[in-house]
Enzyme design. Structure first.
Site, PDB file in Angstrom:
ATOM      1  N   CYS A  42     -11.884 -57.519  58.974  1.00 11.06           N
ATOM      2  CA  CYS A  42     -13.062 -58.142  59.576  1.00 11.06           C
ATOM      3  C   CYS A  42     -14.271 -57.979  58.658  1.00 11.06           C
ATOM      4  CB  CYS A  42     -13.269 -57.536  60.968  1.00 11.06           C
ATOM      5  SG  CYS A  42     -14.963 -57.340  61.477  1.00 11.06           S
ATOM      6  N   CYS A  45     -16.978 -55.651  59.609  1.00  9.17           N
ATOM      7  CA  CYS A  45     -16.569 -54.242  59.533  1.00  9.17           C
ATOM      8  C   CYS A  45     -16.675 -53.772  58.082  1.00  9.17           C
ATOM      9  CB  CYS A  45     -15.142 -54.071  60.028  1.00  9.17           C
ATOM     10  SG  CYS A  45     -14.886 -54.694  61.706  1.00  9.17           S
ATOM     11  N   TRP A 378      -8.134 -69.434  58.591  1.00  7.92           N
ATOM     12  CA  TRP A 378      -8.735 -70.604  57.918  1.00  7.92           C
ATOM     13  C   TRP A 378      -7.634 -71.564  57.479  1.00  7.92           C
ATOM     14  CZ3 TRP A 378     -13.574 -71.911  58.316  1.00  7.92           C
ATOM     15  CH2 TRP A 378     -14.637 -71.001  58.175  1.00  7.92           C
ATOM     16  N   SER A 445     -16.355 -78.254  54.568  1.00 11.48           N
ATOM     17  CA  SER A 445     -17.719 -77.945  54.124  1.00 11.48           C
ATOM     18  C   SER A 445     -18.258 -76.695  54.820  1.00 11.48           C
ATOM     19  CB  SER A 445     -18.641 -79.146  54.343  1.00 11.48           C
ATOM     20  OG  SER A 445     -18.765 -79.396  55.722  1.00 11.48           O
ATOM     21  N   TRP A 469     -14.805 -74.409  47.040  1.00  9.66           N
ATOM     22  CA  TRP A 469     -13.398 -74.798  46.948  1.00  9.66           C
ATOM     23  C   TRP A 469     -13.258 -76.278  47.260  1.00  9.66           C
ATOM     24  CZ3 TRP A 469      -9.019 -76.426  49.500  1.00  9.66           C
ATOM     25  CH2 TRP A 469      -7.786 -75.917  49.061  1.00  9.66           C
TER      26      TRP A 469
HETATM   27  P1  FAD Z   1     -10.946 -67.206  52.848  1.00  8.53           P
HETATM   28  O1  FAD Z   1     -12.345 -67.642  52.922  1.00  8.53           O
HETATM   29  O2  FAD Z   1     -10.352 -66.585  54.033  1.00  8.53           O
HETATM   30  O3  FAD Z   1     -10.082 -68.482  52.476  1.00  8.53           O
HETATM   31  C1  FAD Z   1      -8.663 -68.477  52.510  1.00  8.53           C
HETATM   32  C2  FAD Z   1      -8.152 -69.448  51.483  1.00  8.53           C
HETATM   33  O4  FAD Z   1      -8.529 -70.769  51.842  1.00  8.53           O
HETATM   34  C3  FAD Z   1      -8.745 -69.252  50.100  1.00  8.53           C
HETATM   35  O5  FAD Z   1      -8.007 -68.293  49.404  1.00  8.53           O
HETATM   36  C4  FAD Z   1      -8.636 -70.632  49.501  1.00  8.53           C
HETATM   37  O6  FAD Z   1      -7.330 -70.823  49.009  1.00  8.53           O
HETATM   38  C5  FAD Z   1      -8.831 -71.523  50.669  1.00  8.53           C
HETATM   39  N1  FAD Z   1     -10.192 -72.024  50.790  1.00  8.53           N
HETATM   40  C6  FAD Z   1     -11.351 -71.435  50.422  1.00  8.53           C
HETATM   41  N2  FAD Z   1     -12.394 -72.222  50.719  1.00  8.53           N
HETATM   42  C7  FAD Z   1     -11.894 -73.323  51.308  1.00  8.53           C
HETATM   43  C8  FAD Z   1     -12.470 -74.502  51.829  1.00  8.53           C
HETATM   44  N3  FAD Z   1     -13.787 -74.722  51.791  1.00  8.53           N
HETATM   45  N4  FAD Z   1     -11.645 -75.424  52.374  1.00  8.53           N
HETATM   46  C9  FAD Z   1     -10.308 -75.228  52.406  1.00  8.53           C
HETATM   47  N5  FAD Z   1      -9.717 -74.136  51.916  1.00  8.53           N
HETATM   48  C10 FAD Z   1     -10.490 -73.199  51.368  1.00  8.53           C
HETATM   49  N6  FAD Z   1     -16.524 -62.986  57.127  1.00  8.53           N
HETATM   50  C11 FAD Z   1     -17.755 -62.447  57.112  1.00  8.53           C
HETATM   51  O7  FAD Z   1     -17.954 -61.433  56.440  1.00  8.53           O
HETATM   52  N7  FAD Z   1     -18.791 -63.006  57.801  1.00  8.53           N
HETATM   53  C12 FAD Z   1     -18.620 -64.118  58.567  1.00  8.53           C
HETATM   54  O8  FAD Z   1     -19.548 -64.597  59.212  1.00  8.53           O
HETATM   55  C13 FAD Z   1     -17.330 -64.690  58.635  1.00  8.53           C
HETATM   56  N8  FAD Z   1     -17.091 -65.766  59.424  1.00  8.53           N
HETATM   57  C14 FAD Z   1     -15.820 -66.246  59.541  1.00  8.53           C
HETATM   58  C15 FAD Z   1     -15.553 -67.305  60.414  1.00  8.53           C
HETATM   59  C16 FAD Z   1     -14.258 -67.785  60.581  1.00  8.53           C
HETATM   60  C17 FAD Z   1     -13.987 -68.893  61.558  1.00  8.53           C
HETATM   61  C18 FAD Z   1     -13.177 -67.183  59.855  1.00  8.53           C
HETATM   62  C19 FAD Z   1     -11.767 -67.664  60.045  1.00  8.53           C
HETATM   63  C20 FAD Z   1     -13.434 -66.139  58.982  1.00  8.53           C
HETATM   64  C21 FAD Z   1     -14.742 -65.666  58.821  1.00  8.53           C
HETATM   65  N9  FAD Z   1     -15.029 -64.592  57.962  1.00  8.53           N
HETATM   66  C22 FAD Z   1     -16.284 -64.082  57.890  1.00  8.53           C
HETATM   67  C23 FAD Z   1     -13.979 -64.063  57.067  1.00  8.53           C
HETATM   68  C24 FAD Z   1     -14.091 -64.712  55.665  1.00  8.53           C
HETATM   69  O9  FAD Z   1     -14.452 -66.086  55.765  1.00  8.53           O
HETATM   70  C25 FAD Z   1     -12.777 -64.664  54.911  1.00  8.53           C
HETATM   71  O10 FAD Z   1     -11.771 -65.261  55.689  1.00  8.53           O
HETATM   72  C26 FAD Z   1     -12.306 -63.274  54.545  1.00  8.53           C
HETATM   73  O11 FAD Z   1     -13.352 -62.582  53.897  1.00  8.53           O
HETATM   74  C27 FAD Z   1     -11.079 -63.328  53.604  1.00  8.53           C
HETATM   75  O12 FAD Z   1     -11.448 -64.044  52.443  1.00  8.53           O
HETATM   76  P2  FAD Z   1     -10.448 -64.755  51.471  1.00  8.53           P
HETATM   77  O13 FAD Z   1     -10.717 -64.332  50.092  1.00  8.53           O
HETATM   78  O14 FAD Z   1      -9.047 -64.532  51.927  1.00  8.53           O
HETATM   79  O15 FAD Z   1     -10.767 -66.313  51.574  1.00  8.53           O
END
Ligand code: FAD
Length: 512
Positions: A42, A45, A378, A445, A469
């Protein structure tokens, strides 16, 4: 432990709990406890962890009057205990009075802001809520009266008494009292500004001020006139004869074995992995939905809608789809579902031949220390928006997936502040989305907006930087430069999404 290594280590001056140590430690304890229930994936967190660690360092001398602990609810083995403690969002801070006996004795720690000052003040206020069973190691925190002062050295076996004169709303006196609790030969009490009699008798006109009384009758002013807890504490700790007592021995619990992430998987960034999206599905149903004692009304509707959308658009393997259809069929007519009915249903839906849902997640493209579930969620919803556009016979009707995601995130996503941020974005513009392609672009977006906000912050896994991305090497034509400015070509984005998030681009590798 595929989710990673947790946010705290045994080196932090707090107790890292596991399912089998939490209750043993905090129930019937002579210490009050403040426990942070968190999830290692999270974002909030992750951002909050340095504050909680700094707080643990700041008040480590307050043990064993009050002790801090943490429990990672993202660990599969901790799922039940987090649910027993009624944890529905992360992070949740709960205060347990000394000699608590059951999960319901924990009360939410309310604090004005996520900073050390608000947290320490809130902890003090919570300690003061003890009525009959005061934690034995905790000195009195209430203001001293003239009568008590008169007899002080007769009834207390200490050499020094430090009086801190302060305004009613000041926490300085109580903080210094707690800071000194492990030290022998000294007591600290606060005197309120409103106690004019005492203030006058010591010639106090500015607040805060300190006075040091010695058993032999001498009295001097403490040379600190600012609201500075460390200055007072340093002065008192240096007094001759004031030494740290050996009464405090920290509760020694067996060290928690560090969860070792599985072996690193070599992935192809141009592909999706079925393991990630299936894991997201099982996590939503088995972990997130089971945090509630009861599903009813809007929350139940949000879950029904989510399962129905999965049945319609999730391009899963046959046994998973059979399982989801079965669950959907069972869930549809329900008006309320208790946690045990829900868990029972999740167990039973394997009845159809060739129907099942894995027990535990396996993260592949979503592997990494701070990733897993939110990354999977996501990915799952991007996949669903695209599948809806590809499968729907009427691409120009309003989308179903986007409002479903909004409902899911609002009612179930454990990272509560993430959910609030997402809801704010949804409230601002989701109703302007007219068709399925618009829905793909909206989610793309908004996800990029979140990425931009989080880039470079603590929740970023260095192996997976938060970029805008798709990057150029994934979609060369998505980015165009007009007059030297980088812009997105939305038609190219749509083309790219419809191929990237297509059934044919999903690898079945790493499935259990
Ligand atoms: P993530 O952002 O989880 O993305 C997963 C994968 O999706 C990426 O590795 C990439 O392959 C792909 N990707 C990246 N960008 C895009 C795009 N624009 N369109 C399509 N695919 C894409 N964390 C916080 O700290 N604060 C917040 O307010 C917060 N809000 C969130 C809200 C939601 C609804 C969700 C699901 C998550 C939120 N998070 C938030 C968590 C954060 O967005 C990430 O999911 C988490 O930090 C893990 O990051 P990651 O590197 O796996 O990439």
């Amino acid at each position: 432990g595929a989710l990673g290594v947790g946010l705290y280590t045994p080196d932090d001056p707090l107790v890292v709990f596991s399912a089998d140590t939490l209750e043993r430690s905090i129930f019937n304890s002579s210490s009050a406890w403040v426990v942070e229930f968190y999830a290692s994936w999270c974002g909030h967190c992750i951002h909050f962890a340095p504050t909680w660690k700094a707080l643990a360092n700041d008040i480590q001398d307050w043990r064993p009057a009050v002790t801090l602990g943490v429990l990672d609810c993202a660990e599969a083995s901790n799922q039940k205990i987090c649910s027993d403690f009624g944890i529905t969002g992360y992070p949740t801070l709960k205060f347990f009075k000394a000699f608590s006996t059951k999960p319901e004795d924990g009360v939410r720690l309310h604090h004005k802001a996520d900073d050390i000052r608000s947290l320490t003040e809130s902890i003090i206020t919570s300690i003061e809520s003890h009525r009959d069973l005061w934690p034995p190691a905790c000195p009195p925190l209430e203001p001293i009266s003239a009568a008590e002062l008169h007899d002080f050295f007769h009834t207390n076996n200490v050499t020094y008494l430090a009086l801190i004169f302060e305004k009613e709303d000041s926490f300085l006196g109580r903080e210094v009292t707690l800071d000194m609790l492990q030290f022998e030969n000294i007591a600290v009490r606060r005197v309120l500004k409103s106690n004019e009699e005492l203030a006058r008798s010591f010639n106090i006109t500015t607040f805060p001020s300190g006075v040091l009384l010695v058993k032999n009758g001498s009295c001097s002013s403490i040379p600190v006139h600012v609201d500075s807890r460390p200055l007072y504490t340093d002065f008192l700790k240096k007094l001759p004869g004031v030494v740290r007592g050996d009464t405090f021995t920290p509760t020694v619990l067996p060290p928690v074995p560090p969860t070792t992430p599985g072996p690193w998987k070599v992935i192809d960034r141009r592909k999706l992995y079925m393991a990630d999206v299936e894991s997201a599905v099982l996590y939503t149903l088995r972990r997130e939905a089971t945090r509630y004692d009861f599903l009813e009304k809007e929350q139940l509707s949000a879950m029904k809608q989510y399962v129905a959308v999965l049945v319609k658009y999730f391009p899963g393997r046959l046994p998973i789809m059979n399982y989801l259809r079965n669950l959907d069929f069972w869930l549809r007519p329900k008006t309320n579902v208790s946690k045990s009915e829900w868990e029972e249903a999740l167990r039973n839906k394997n009845e159809l031949p060739n129907a099942w849902l894995p027990e535990n997640p396996t993260w592949v493209a979503c592997q990494g220390s701070k990733r897993g579930f939110p990354c999977g969620l996501w990915t799952l919803f991007h996949l669903l928006t695209v599948q809806e556009a590809l499968l729907s016979p009427q691409p120009h009707t309003p989308p179903e997936v986007l409002p479903t995601m909004r409902g899911y995130v609002h009612y179930f996503f454990g990272c509560r502040q993430c959910a609030d941020h997402f809801e704010a974005m949804a409230a601002e513009s989701m109703n302007k989305v007219r068709n399925k392609d618009g829905s793909i672009l909206w989610l793309w977006s908004r996800h990029n907006r979140v990425n931009a906000r989080l880039a470079g912050t603590a929740s970023e896994d260095p192996k997976f930087p938060k970029i805008q991305w798709p990057p150029k090497d994934l979609c060369w034509s998505c980015q165009i430069t007009i007059n030297g400015r980088l812009m997105w070509d939305e038609r190219a984005i749509l083309r790219f999404f419809k191929s990237h998030f297509s059934r044919g681009n999903i690898y079945l590798d790493f499935l259990k």
